[in-house]
Scaffold this motif. Sequence first.
Motif, mmCIF file in Angstrom:
data_model
loop_
_atom_site.group_PDB
_atom_site.id
_atom_site.type_symbol
_atom_site.label_atom_id
_atom_site.label_comp_id
_atom_site.label_asym_id
_atom_site.label_seq_id
_atom_site.Cartn_x
_atom_site.Cartn_y
_atom_site.Cartn_z
ATOM 1 N N SER A 94 0.841 -1.197 0.000
ATOM 2 C CA SER A 94 0.000 0.000 0.000
ATOM 3 C C SER A 94 0.871 1.240 0.000
ATOM 4 C CB SER A 94 -0.894 0.035 1.242
ATOM 5 O OG SER A 94 -1.754 1.161 1.197
ATOM 6 N N GLN A 95 0.292 2.322 -0.478
ATOM 7 C CA GLN A 95 0.850 3.631 -0.183
ATOM 8 C C GLN A 95 0.056 4.201 0.995
ATOM 9 O OE1 GLN A 95 2.799 5.410 -3.919
ATOM 10 N NE2 GLN A 95 0.709 4.881 -4.525
ATOM 11 N N PHE A 96 0.508 5.323 1.534
ATOM 12 C CA PHE A 96 -0.108 5.849 2.757
ATOM 13 C C PHE A 96 -0.488 7.304 2.571
ATOM 14 C CE2 PHE A 96 2.677 2.366 3.806
ATOM 15 C CZ PHE A 96 1.904 1.612 4.675
ATOM 16 N N LYS A 97 -1.616 7.653 3.156
ATOM 17 C CA LYS A 97 -2.098 9.036 3.107
ATOM 18 C C LYS A 97 -2.202 9.515 4.556
ATOM 19 C CE LYS A 97 -6.550 11.119 2.663
ATOM 20 N NZ LYS A 97 -7.955 10.915 2.382
ATOM 21 N N TYR A 98 -1.902 10.779 4.804
ATOM 22 C CA TYR A 98 -1.887 11.293 6.179
ATOM 23 C C TYR A 98 -2.870 12.436 6.356
ATOM 24 C CZ TYR A 98 2.137 8.339 6.473
ATOM 25 O OH TYR A 98 2.946 7.229 6.434
ATOM 26 N N THR A 99 -3.491 12.491 7.529
ATOM 27 C CA THR A 99 -4.448 13.559 7.830
ATOM 28 C C THR A 99 -4.137 14.126 9.212
ATOM 29 O OG1 THR A 99 -6.123 12.338 6.583
ATOM 30 C CG2 THR A 99 -6.918 14.119 7.996
ATOM 31 N N ARG A 100 -4.101 15.440 9.287
ATOM 32 C CA ARG A 100 -3.900 16.117 10.573
ATOM 33 C C ARG A 100 -5.142 15.905 11.443
ATOM 34 N NH1 ARG A 100 -0.827 20.665 12.289
ATOM 35 N NH2 ARG A 100 0.168 20.799 10.259
ATOM 36 N N TYR A 105 -14.576 5.681 19.129
ATOM 37 C CA TYR A 105 -13.182 5.213 19.121
ATOM 38 C C TYR A 105 -12.458 5.740 20.346
ATOM 39 C CZ TYR A 105 -13.888 3.900 14.252
ATOM 40 O OH TYR A 105 -14.353 3.309 13.107
ATOM 41 N N TYR A 106 -11.631 4.882 20.939
ATOM 42 C CA TYR A 106 -10.777 5.260 22.074
ATOM 43 C C TYR A 106 -9.323 5.044 21.680
ATOM 44 C CZ TYR A 106 -14.696 5.252 25.393
ATOM 45 O OH TYR A 106 -15.859 5.535 26.066
ATOM 46 N N TYR A 123 -5.858 9.570 27.451
ATOM 47 C CA TYR A 123 -6.721 8.963 26.441
ATOM 48 C C TYR A 123 -7.638 9.993 25.824
ATOM 49 C CZ TYR A 123 -10.840 8.559 29.594
ATOM 50 O OH TYR A 123 -11.913 8.793 30.418
ATOM 51 N N ALA A 124 -8.128 9.651 24.624
ATOM 52 C CA ALA A 124 -8.998 10.547 23.867
ATOM 53 C C ALA A 124 -10.035 9.712 23.134
ATOM 54 C CB ALA A 124 -8.176 11.368 22.873
ATOM 55 N N THR A 125 -11.140 10.353 22.778
ATOM 56 C CA THR A 125 -12.222 9.654 22.073
ATOM 57 C C THR A 125 -12.596 10.416 20.800
ATOM 58 O OG1 THR A 125 -13.853 10.838 23.401
ATOM 59 C CG2 THR A 125 -13.217 8.651 24.165
ATOM 60 N N SER A 126 -13.210 9.680 19.876
ATOM 61 C CA SER A 126 -13.573 10.279 18.586
ATOM 62 C C SER A 126 -14.712 9.484 17.962
ATOM 63 C CB SER A 126 -12.358 10.245 17.667
ATOM 64 O OG SER A 126 -12.693 10.640 16.358
ATOM 65 N N LYS A 127 -15.497 10.171 17.153
ATOM 66 C CA LYS A 127 -16.557 9.472 16.410
ATOM 67 C C LYS A 127 -16.075 9.096 15.009
ATOM 68 C CE LYS A 127 -20.037 9.473 19.312
ATOM 69 N NZ LYS A 127 -20.487 8.206 19.870
ATOM 70 N N ASP A 128 -15.109 9.857 14.474
ATOM 71 C CA ASP A 128 -14.724 9.639 13.073
ATOM 72 C C ASP A 128 -13.237 9.350 12.871
ATOM 73 O OD1 ASP A 128 -13.566 12.069 13.613
ATOM 74 O OD2 ASP A 128 -14.721 13.210 12.138
ATOM 75 N N GLY A 129 -12.470 9.319 13.962
ATOM 76 C CA GLY A 129 -11.040 9.034 13.836
ATOM 77 C C GLY A 129 -10.221 10.235 13.403
ATOM 78 N N ILE A 130 -10.849 11.381 13.245
ATOM 79 C CA ILE A 130 -10.131 12.600 12.835
ATOM 80 C C ILE A 130 -10.237 13.690 13.911
ATOM 81 C CG2 ILE A 130 -10.077 14.495 11.153
ATOM 82 C CD1 ILE A 130 -10.855 12.412 9.025
ATOM 83 N N THR A 131 -11.443 13.930 14.404
ATOM 84 C CA THR A 131 -11.631 14.916 15.480
ATOM 85 C C THR A 131 -11.677 14.181 16.809
ATOM 86 O OG1 THR A 131 -12.825 16.366 13.982
ATOM 87 C CG2 THR A 131 -13.124 16.747 16.347
ATOM 88 N N TRP A 132 -10.760 14.543 17.700
ATOM 89 C CA TRP A 132 -10.615 13.819 18.972
ATOM 90 C C TRP A 132 -10.888 14.746 20.147
ATOM 91 C CZ3 TRP A 132 -9.662 8.595 19.162
ATOM 92 C CH2 TRP A 132 -9.360 7.995 17.933
ATOM 93 N N ALA A 133 -11.429 14.183 21.207
ATOM 94 C CA ALA A 133 -11.630 14.937 22.451
ATOM 95 C C ALA A 133 -10.746 14.294 23.520
ATOM 96 C CB ALA A 133 -13.091 14.864 22.862
ATOM 97 N N GLU A 134 -9.793 15.056 24.022
ATOM 98 C CA GLU A 134 -8.900 14.520 25.054
ATOM 99 C C GLU A 134 -9.687 14.390 26.358
ATOM 100 O OE1 GLU A 134 -5.097 16.668 26.229
ATOM 101 O OE2 GLU A 134 -4.392 14.820 25.267
ATOM 102 N N GLN A 135 -9.637 13.213 26.945
ATOM 103 C CA GLN A 135 -10.486 12.948 28.116
ATOM 104 C C GLN A 135 -9.768 13.095 29.438
ATOM 105 O OE1 GLN A 135 -13.641 12.598 27.875
ATOM 106 N NE2 GLN A 135 -13.853 12.269 25.673
ATOM 107 N N GLY A 136 -8.452 12.929 29.454
ATOM 108 C CA GLY A 136 -7.727 13.029 30.725
ATOM 109 C C GLY A 136 -6.706 11.923 30.867
ATOM 110 N N VAL A 137 -6.163 11.791 32.074
ATOM 111 C CA VAL A 137 -5.138 10.790 32.333
ATOM 112 C C VAL A 137 -5.793 9.426 32.517
ATOM 113 C CG1 VAL A 137 -3.307 10.073 33.927
ATOM 114 C CG2 VAL A 137 -3.679 12.490 33.490
ATOM 115 N N ALA A 138 -5.232 8.415 31.898
ATOM 116 C CA ALA A 138 -5.679 7.034 32.143
ATOM 117 C C ALA A 138 -4.775 6.402 33.198
ATOM 118 C CB ALA A 138 -5.656 6.230 30.845
ATOM 119 N N VAL A 139 -3.465 6.416 32.943
ATOM 120 C CA VAL A 139 -2.494 5.850 33.893
ATOM 121 C C VAL A 139 -1.435 6.913 34.162
ATOM 122 C CG1 VAL A 139 -0.794 4.027 34.324
ATOM 123 C CG2 VAL A 139 -2.884 3.510 33.033
#
Length: 400
Positions: free
Chosen positions: A70-76, A104-105, A142-158
């Motif tokens: 495969s080739q690879f594509k990147y998204t900010r 997604y987590y 850790y952070a969560t997302s619905k689409d894998g692009i926009t993430w919400a940082e949730q806090g410390v896990a460990v």
Amino acid sequence: AWMGLLLICGASSCSQKASPKLTSQAADASVAKVFPHKMPTEKPDFPMSAAMERMFDYPAPRVHDNELFSQFKYTRLEGFDYHGGDGTVSRRDPSRPILVNGTYYIWYTKRDTKVPPIGWDKAAEVTDEIPSTDWDLCDIWYATSKDGITWAEQGVAVARPPKPSPGWRSVCTPDILVWKGKYYLYYQAFNEPSGLKGDWCPVSVSYADSPNGPWTHGGDEVIPFGKKGEWDQDATHDPFPIVYKGKIYLYYKAAYNKWPDDRKHYAVAHGLVTATDPLGPFTKHPLNPVLNSGHETTYFPFKGGVAALAIKDGNERETIQYSEDGVNFHIASVVSLTPTAAAPYAADMFTNTSDGRGITWGLCHFVNAGAPKKGYSIIARFDCDLSLDNNDPRFKDTGV
Ligand code: AAL
């Protein structure tokens, strides 16, 4: 002229180096011996150079048909604050995303320090507030997302435990396992600033009933160090679990041959430990190491076996490899502009599948090491087609 040479060679003692096929072929001058204009899909039965023979050892001789090319594509990514890129905040070495109830987590190394890292060659000068490397003085967030692009940082896990508990200096480079309805995070636990003697650290584990935590400490040094003199005597890095053949297959890396007095000649390799309980004990595979290249670990179930990305470091850097048994890997393709610290999403990472479907996206990191006194990393998304259920020409088309 080529045919003539072949005949002369076949009839004389110089045929010693030639394959038996070449000899018998050469004896039968009536058979056409030219490589066709159209690339064959099956191995042709005529003499070939070593390079063309080798083409038929790949999953497909035409790279566009190679499922493991495969080739690879990147998204900010959206949603992460980096303090304007001043080097005091860093996120790197993400875990694979897992999908839980439509969300997604991910877990990752986060550093938030007063100053950027001063360099691992200056590890002797650090304090409790000055990091040596990008992954020194870190916690696992850790952070969560619905689409894998926009993430919400949730806090410390460990978080780093208090000194002198293992990992007091830094906890980093996590990856996730889902096993019998529970969640397990494996991560590196540093008891000294990275760089002091080397990048020396063992792996710890924490577990939770929910991806939101809370996380309970489950053990330290879960991947046993090798005995003195063995390749993994001081470092077990990049823990990467999948479920395969009814067991937890936990791959890891050791950077070895890297000593305070000889830092330039280091090598990396990956090992495999297996267990039926996520808290261990883990048993080392007798054939370790199982991969000879790759600075981080990236594995996924593929068909009946396991595929791996070997990215950065080693003779086989920038290759995708395949093993029918999770142990004996062979090069399946050579790739470029590859994701560093790749952490792919796959629904079947932990389902004990014997029909792995491959991957189409995941997370990786980019390191901004070129800016003196501002070193930090960002997490990004990659897309690719290393999937049996997809045939996206954007990722296979190498032509113009
Ligand atoms: C990474 C990983 C490990 C190393 C360092 C932080 O990308 O290989 O985690 O210790 O670099």
